[in-house]
Design a protein around this motif. Structure first.
Motif, mmCIF file in Angstrom:
data_model
loop_
_atom_site.group_PDB
_atom_site.id
_atom_site.type_symbol
_atom_site.label_atom_id
_atom_site.label_comp_id
_atom_site.label_asym_id
_atom_site.label_seq_id
_atom_site.Cartn_x
_atom_site.Cartn_y
_atom_site.Cartn_z
ATOM 1 N N ALA A 144 61.071 -11.635 17.780
ATOM 2 C CA ALA A 144 60.027 -11.896 18.773
ATOM 3 C C ALA A 144 60.047 -10.892 19.906
ATOM 4 C CB ALA A 144 60.183 -13.308 19.333
ATOM 5 N N ILE A 169 55.106 -6.535 11.151
ATOM 6 C CA ILE A 169 54.345 -7.750 11.466
ATOM 7 C C ILE A 169 54.665 -8.215 12.883
ATOM 8 C CG2 ILE A 169 54.047 -10.188 10.892
ATOM 9 C CD1 ILE A 169 54.470 -9.439 7.969
ATOM 10 N N ASP A 170 55.958 -8.191 13.240
ATOM 11 C CA ASP A 170 56.360 -8.607 14.587
ATOM 12 C C ASP A 170 55.870 -7.632 15.649
ATOM 13 O OD1 ASP A 170 57.696 -10.926 13.748
ATOM 14 O OD2 ASP A 170 59.500 -9.782 13.264
ATOM 15 N N LYS A 173 52.415 -8.777 16.328
ATOM 16 C CA LYS A 173 52.353 -10.105 16.953
ATOM 17 C C LYS A 173 52.899 -10.089 18.374
ATOM 18 C CE LYS A 173 53.959 -13.487 14.537
ATOM 19 N NZ LYS A 173 54.859 -14.233 13.609
ATOM 20 N N GLN A 174 53.909 -9.276 18.630
ATOM 21 C CA GLN A 174 54.600 -9.285 19.920
ATOM 22 C C GLN A 174 54.354 -7.981 20.681
ATOM 23 O OE1 GLN A 174 56.007 -11.982 20.926
ATOM 24 N NE2 GLN A 174 55.987 -13.120 18.992
ATOM 25 N N HIS A 175 53.086 -7.555 20.676
ATOM 26 C CA HIS A 175 52.746 -6.270 21.280
ATOM 27 C C HIS A 175 53.151 -6.174 22.752
ATOM 28 C CE1 HIS A 175 50.707 -2.477 21.802
ATOM 29 N NE2 HIS A 175 50.005 -2.971 22.811
ATOM 30 N N SER A 197 59.479 -7.787 8.223
ATOM 31 C CA SER A 197 59.862 -8.844 9.162
ATOM 32 C C SER A 197 61.265 -8.569 9.696
ATOM 33 C CB SER A 197 59.807 -10.209 8.481
ATOM 34 O OG SER A 197 60.753 -10.282 7.437
#
Length: 564
Positions: A144, A169-170, A173-175, A197
């Motif tokens: 995360a 992917i993270d 999602k966690q830009h 991941s």
């Protein structure tokens, strides 16, 4: 490492620990001691490929030296204070505590640290270790992004490069966390292989580390890594527990052990009942015995109130509290209820036995505690009437019926005996109100001493009026009192019971406090009946099962609700 007593020197005003090893001695136990090869009992150690065995052994040696170095620990503490903002505060969750019922909930606010989580505690330690070892860069994986942001921050603080591997992917999602890491000068590697991941990020970071262990320190962020990282993370994160212990004691005057204290106080009640019953037998007057018991307790409380600084401060607050309306004069009825309880003890324990008396009182206290908590009458606020509490109360009632049943057909049993057993049950119900009044006074005065003093004063006046009325009506005067001082210890024991109850109710509520008080009471009462039975004591298999059933009831009713 050595085991320290829970009341350790960190809370006794002793000098601050000089090294991280000394600091961690304050919070470890023998079960958590680590061996030289990183084993915690049967768990731990290191399972590594050959190319990483040497670098990890180097890290272990370096950390073993660093944690004994006062300068290393001083720099670590300085950064926690000046850069992280430690100590993080305690926040009581009063509304949530009221909603859920039971104990007061207090949070240790690690979310208020710089970077917004606890992870900064160990990443600063790892960054200092890397610098000590002469490494040029820190490397790690993140999911995360919290560990990555914390490590990037720590690296910037001590002047090291940082490289974070993160699944593609993270990264998407966690830009925001990716942006923060890059702003801190960290190289963020987006891992595109396979699942893209955290699993792939771990593999990618370890491959880079294994290729150049002289450059990097792999900064693992949890206790699941190879030795020495479980020890290292445990040590660096122990700051949370050490702070919380000291803060809780400073703020609340003790560690969070109110229920333990309540159980200890409850265990004196069976002994108090037996002493009062013996005094009633020798004087032939249960009312006089109750009056003598309360008078002895009043003498103790007067001395405590006058001779101790806390007692004098409490006395000085009585008039302002009455003027402000935070204490009402009729709260003194708590002492009348206490007098009724002692009077009931003296009159019924002989024919009923301590166990039957205790289980009957317990049932009344449990049911009464549920009622007053449901309506929010105590300082602890409204506490919901949950199915678990209702089931516990029903089980307690069934336990009383089980205890009483064998005696109904015996000599001395029958309807009259059953009605006699009803008296302590009703008195137990009334004690819920007594605890409310005592708790409200304790909250207003800041100490339980004035509330306990008022209890015993009102109790003496009430019992004195009752005994005087009976003496006038019967024409009997004062009988000779026994000279054995031990027969007058019932009152001082009652001081402990009343005082501790008054202190814990504002925190736990009447119902939970009652559970703690009676847990020791239930077990102690059977011991008293077995060790020193009276002629009326009835200890059978059903007595034991009933008492255990009542104990199971309080355990069931107090079991924490499952959090969703």
């Amino acid at each position: 490492m050595t085991h320290r007593n829970p009341e350790d020197n960190a809370l006794r005003g002793a000098p601050e620990p000089r090294t991280l090893a000394e600091a961690c001695d304050l919070v470890t136990t023998p079960d958590l001691d680590v061996s030289a090869d990183g084993m915690f009992g049967q768990y731990g150690g290191a399972h590594l490929p050959p190319q990483l065995a040497g670098p990890m052994a180097e890290v272990a040696r370096a950390y073993a030296e660093a944690r004994q170095d006062p300068e290393f620990y001083a720099e670590y503490r300085r950064l926690l204070r000046d850069a992280v903002g430690r100590p993080s505060p305690l926040t009581p969750l009063d509304r949530l505590s009221d909603e859920l019922g039971g104990a007061r909930i207090v949070l240790k606010r690690e979310d208020l640290n710089h970077t917004g989580a606890h992870k900064i505690n160990h990443t600063i330690g790892e960054a200092l270790l890397a610098k000590r070892m002469g490494k040029r860069s820190l490397i790690a994986e993140t999911g995360a992004g919290q560990h990555g942001v914390a490590l990037a921050t720590a690296a910037a603080m001590v002047g090291l490069d940082c490289e974070i591997h993160m699944g593609a992917i993270d990264v998407a999602k966690q830009h925001p966390n990716v942006v923060r890491m890059r702003l801190l000068g960290t190289k963020v590697v987006s891992v595109e292989r396979e699942g893209r991941s955290l699993k792939e990020a771990v593999d990618s970071a370890f491959e880079v580390y294994a290729a150049d262990p002289e450059k990097y320190l792999f900064a693992i962020g949890s206790v699941v890594g190879p030795h020495p990282f479980p020890t290292m993370i445990r040590d660096f994160q122990s700051v949370v527990g050490r702070e919380a212990r000291a803060q809780f004691q400073e703020r609340f005057g003790a560690l969070p052990s109110a229920v333990v204290a309540a159980v200890a106080a409850g265990s004196v009640m069976p002994l108090q009942g037996r002493i009062n019953s013996r005094l009633a037998h020798l004087t032939g007057d249960p009312v006089l015995a109750a009056l003598c018991s309360f008078a002895a307790g009043l003498v103790v409380m007067v001395l405590v109130s006058v001779l101790t600084p806390r007692g004098r401060r409490g006395l000085a607050r009585i008039r302002p509290a009455l003027a402000a309306g935070s204490v009402r004069p009729w709260y003194a009825v708590a002492g009348v209820i206490g007098g009724l309880l002692v009077l009931t003890q003296s009159a019924t324990i002989g024919p009923l036995g301590v166990a039957v008396f205790t289980v009957a009182v317990v049932t009344g206290q449990v049911v009464g505690g549920m009622v007053v908590d449901r309506f929010g009458l105590s300082p602890a606020g409204v506490q919901r009437l949950t199915p678990r509490r209702l089931t516990g109360a029903a089980l307690a009632l069934a336990a009383v019926a089980l205890v009483v049943w064998p005696s109904l057909g015996e000599a001395g049993g029958g309807p009259g005996w059953a009605l006699l057993a009803l008296l302590p049950l009703l008195t137990g119900l009334a004690t819920a109100g007594q605890q409310v009044f005592n708790a409200r006074q304790t909250t207003a005065y800041g100490t339980a001493i004035p509330a306990t003093l008022v209890n015993f004063t009102a109790g003496v006046l009430f019992l004195g009026v009752v005994w005087g009325g009976i003496a006038l009506a019967s024409g009997h005067g004062m009988p000779a009192l026994p000279h054995d001082w031990r027969l007058y210890l019932g009152g001082p024991l009652g001081c402990v019971f009343i005082g501790v109850g008054a202190m814990v109710v504002p925190r736990l509520g009447v119902f939970a406090a009652t559970l703690g008080l009676v847990s020791g009471n239930l077990l102690g009462s059977l011991v008293v009946d077995l060790v020193a039975p009276t002629d009326g004591s009835t200890v059978t298999t059903t007595t034991v099962l009933g008492t255990l059933g009542a104990l199971a009831a309080v355990m069931l009713a107090s079991w924490p609700a499952r959090r969703r």
